[in-house]
Scaffold this motif. Sequence first.
Motif, short mmCIF file in Angstrom:
data_model
loop_
_atom_site.label_atom_id
_atom_site.label_comp_id
_atom_site.label_asym_id
_atom_site.label_seq_id
_atom_site.Cartn_x
_atom_site.Cartn_y
_atom_site.Cartn_z
N GLU B 6 0.83 -1.19 0.00
CA GLU B 6 0.00 0.00 0.00
C GLU B 6 0.87 1.25 0.00
O GLU B 6 0.58 2.22 -0.68
CB GLU B 6 -0.91 0.02 1.23
N GLY B 9 2.31 1.96 -3.19
CA GLY B 9 1.22 2.41 -4.06
C GLY B 9 1.38 3.81 -4.58
O GLY B 9 1.00 4.10 -5.72
N ILE B 12 2.83 3.99 -8.06
CA ILE B 12 2.29 3.16 -9.14
C ILE B 12 1.69 4.05 -10.21
O ILE B 12 0.77 4.81 -9.93
CB ILE B 12 1.21 2.20 -8.60
N SER B 13 2.23 3.97 -11.42
CA SER B 13 1.73 4.84 -12.49
C SER B 13 0.40 4.31 -13.01
O SER B 13 0.09 3.13 -12.88
CB SER B 13 2.73 4.90 -13.64
N SER B 14 -0.38 5.20 -13.61
CA SER B 14 -1.69 4.77 -14.12
C SER B 14 -1.50 3.77 -15.26
O SER B 14 -2.33 2.89 -15.46
CB SER B 14 -2.50 5.97 -14.58
N VAL B 17 -1.22 0.46 -13.53
CA VAL B 17 -2.53 0.01 -13.03
C VAL B 17 -3.37 -0.57 -14.16
O VAL B 17 -4.00 -1.62 -14.01
CB VAL B 17 -3.30 1.17 -12.35
N SER B 18 -3.33 0.07 -15.31
CA SER B 18 -4.17 -0.41 -16.41
C SER B 18 -3.69 -1.75 -16.96
O SER B 18 -4.43 -2.44 -17.64
CB SER B 18 -4.25 0.64 -17.51
N LEU B 82 -5.08 -8.58 -4.45
CA LEU B 82 -5.30 -7.69 -3.30
C LEU B 82 -5.39 -6.25 -3.77
O LEU B 82 -6.29 -5.50 -3.37
CB LEU B 82 -4.13 -7.85 -2.33
N LEU B 83 -4.45 -5.86 -4.62
CA LEU B 83 -4.43 -4.49 -5.13
C LEU B 83 -5.71 -4.17 -5.90
O LEU B 83 -6.26 -3.08 -5.79
CB LEU B 83 -3.23 -4.28 -6.05
N LEU B 84 -6.19 -5.15 -6.67
CA LEU B 84 -7.38 -4.91 -7.49
C LEU B 84 -8.66 -5.18 -6.70
O LEU B 84 -9.76 -5.04 -7.24
CB LEU B 84 -7.35 -5.78 -8.75
N GLY B 85 -8.51 -5.57 -5.44
CA GLY B 85 -9.69 -5.75 -4.59
C GLY B 85 -10.65 -6.81 -5.10
O GLY B 85 -11.86 -6.65 -5.00
N VAL B 86 -10.09 -7.91 -5.66
CA VAL B 86 -10.97 -8.91 -6.28
C VAL B 86 -11.90 -9.59 -5.28
O VAL B 86 -12.93 -10.12 -5.67
CB VAL B 86 -10.18 -10.00 -7.04
N GLU B 88 -13.33 -8.08 -2.74
CA GLU B 88 -14.21 -7.10 -2.09
C GLU B 88 -15.39 -6.75 -2.98
O GLU B 88 -15.31 -6.87 -4.19
CB GLU B 88 -13.40 -5.83 -1.75
N SER B 192 -9.63 13.47 -5.89
CA SER B 192 -9.81 12.29 -5.05
C SER B 192 -10.82 11.31 -5.65
O SER B 192 -10.97 10.20 -5.16
CB SER B 192 -10.28 12.71 -3.66
#
Lengths: 227, 227
Positions: B6, B9, B12-14, B17-18, B82-86, B88, B192
């Motif tokens: 985290e 985080g 982490i560039s966009s 992430v993509s 975890l990062l992608l919140g799969v 949740e 935000s």
Amino acid sequence: MSHQIEEAGAGISSATVSRLPAYLRALVDLVSLELSSVSSDRLAEHTGTNPATVRRDLASLGIVGTRGLGYDVRYLIHEIGLLLGVSEDWPVAIVGIGNLGRALANYSGLSARGFPVRALVDVDDDLVGTRVGELIVEHLDRLEQVVREHGIGVGIIATPGNQAQAVADRLVSAGVASLLNFTETALVVPDSVEVRRVDLATELQILSFYQRRTIAARAGTGVPLVP
Amino acid sequence: MSHQIEEAGAGISSATVSRLPAYLRALVDLVSLELSSVSSDRLAEHTGTNPATVRRDLASLGIVGTRGLGYDVRYLIHEIGLLLGVSEDWPVAIVGIGNLGRALANYSGLSARGFPVRALVDVDDDLVGTRVGELIVEHLDRLEQVVREHGIGVGIIATPGNQAQAVADRLVSAGVASLLNFTETALVVPDSVEVRRVDLATELQILSFYQRRTIAARAGTGVPLVP
DNA sequence: TAGATTGTTAATCGATTAACAATC
DNA sequence: TAGATTGTTAATCGATTAACAATC
């Protein structure tokens, strides 16, 4: 004139192309305000970009403005509309008539934008022969004939991801020049074929990444999720 | 451990992430082939990118591999998942129950991906109170209450383009952190808030641009549209 | 040890944008 | 002419990728 622009086309970057729809929308708004000319400054403001980027984009299309005055709105609309083929129709086939394919088949926005849906194709025998909207679902075995019969230029792929590449290969060899890919699979196609991907699942996962970070940050700083 | 990531985080560039969803998909494929470790080379091949990019991406997530061996597949899946919140769930409200909103409301892929649709909202009195799927359409006037009652974290905007900004403003001030924008309007929101745009109309116009060029090129070189 | 592969530096690339002379 | 705005150069930025020493 149109030909001039087509030749200049070789130097149009994909970043520029992806901004053209926004330019066109902004220009149509401006003309309804009775504006006959527009500066790069104003156009940039309306499209959320930078004046220099606007000028560079338009120059790459071979469109010139008038120093001190700006660009002619109607001329811009005409030329960009021409580039985007707004007055042309590209017959579409949708392959994969599941949940998503069915929604697309019923989506009026497609033909409204010049992409009339002319054929629906699926591999499921229970589905083939049934009616969806105004069309009868055809069998995947007949894909090549369907493309030929209806002069399909654009294929929409809404199959399960693991079948997307095979479908793409067949569409391409049947002569389809553009694909809209709704699956999570990254398609491999010849350079002469343009693929656009609309991938809801990926968008959602990306959103989820930022969602987790924002929620964590708000929790950390005591900012309530719901004020 | 999760905390380490985290903190990383922030860097982490966009672009990274993509690419995460594609990495995750490739990894799940690999684990089903009983592979326990994977090289950046192989992962790059499966996702259509470059090995150096893979290594750089993973390093920016704080994930380290083993020189000579590669990366542990299960560990990668765990951390990226975890990062992608799969695991949740993010409750969703759809605003604008027209052609597209209705299709989305019925689209099972949303809840399958952890985005259960909990509320449907529209401004049309004829629509409010009717049932779509399992839900009753609520009036736009009650948007803030709806967000609060259902703990909505993600707003899907499927209204006409000219109402998108107003709806976005209200969703944001009600505390919604992520927006999925299906209109052609470019939304302005605080930093935000994360907005992803899924713009079929724009994709189609971009496709049309290339379609015209390809067809023109084929006509010019005598290559038939349909061989 | 020998071979494989990481982690990271430095080069490269493409796109954006500030700046300004040209010119309406 | 004075003011406005283009067209384009050069600087800047961010992302990608080749290359290679470190090291398993």
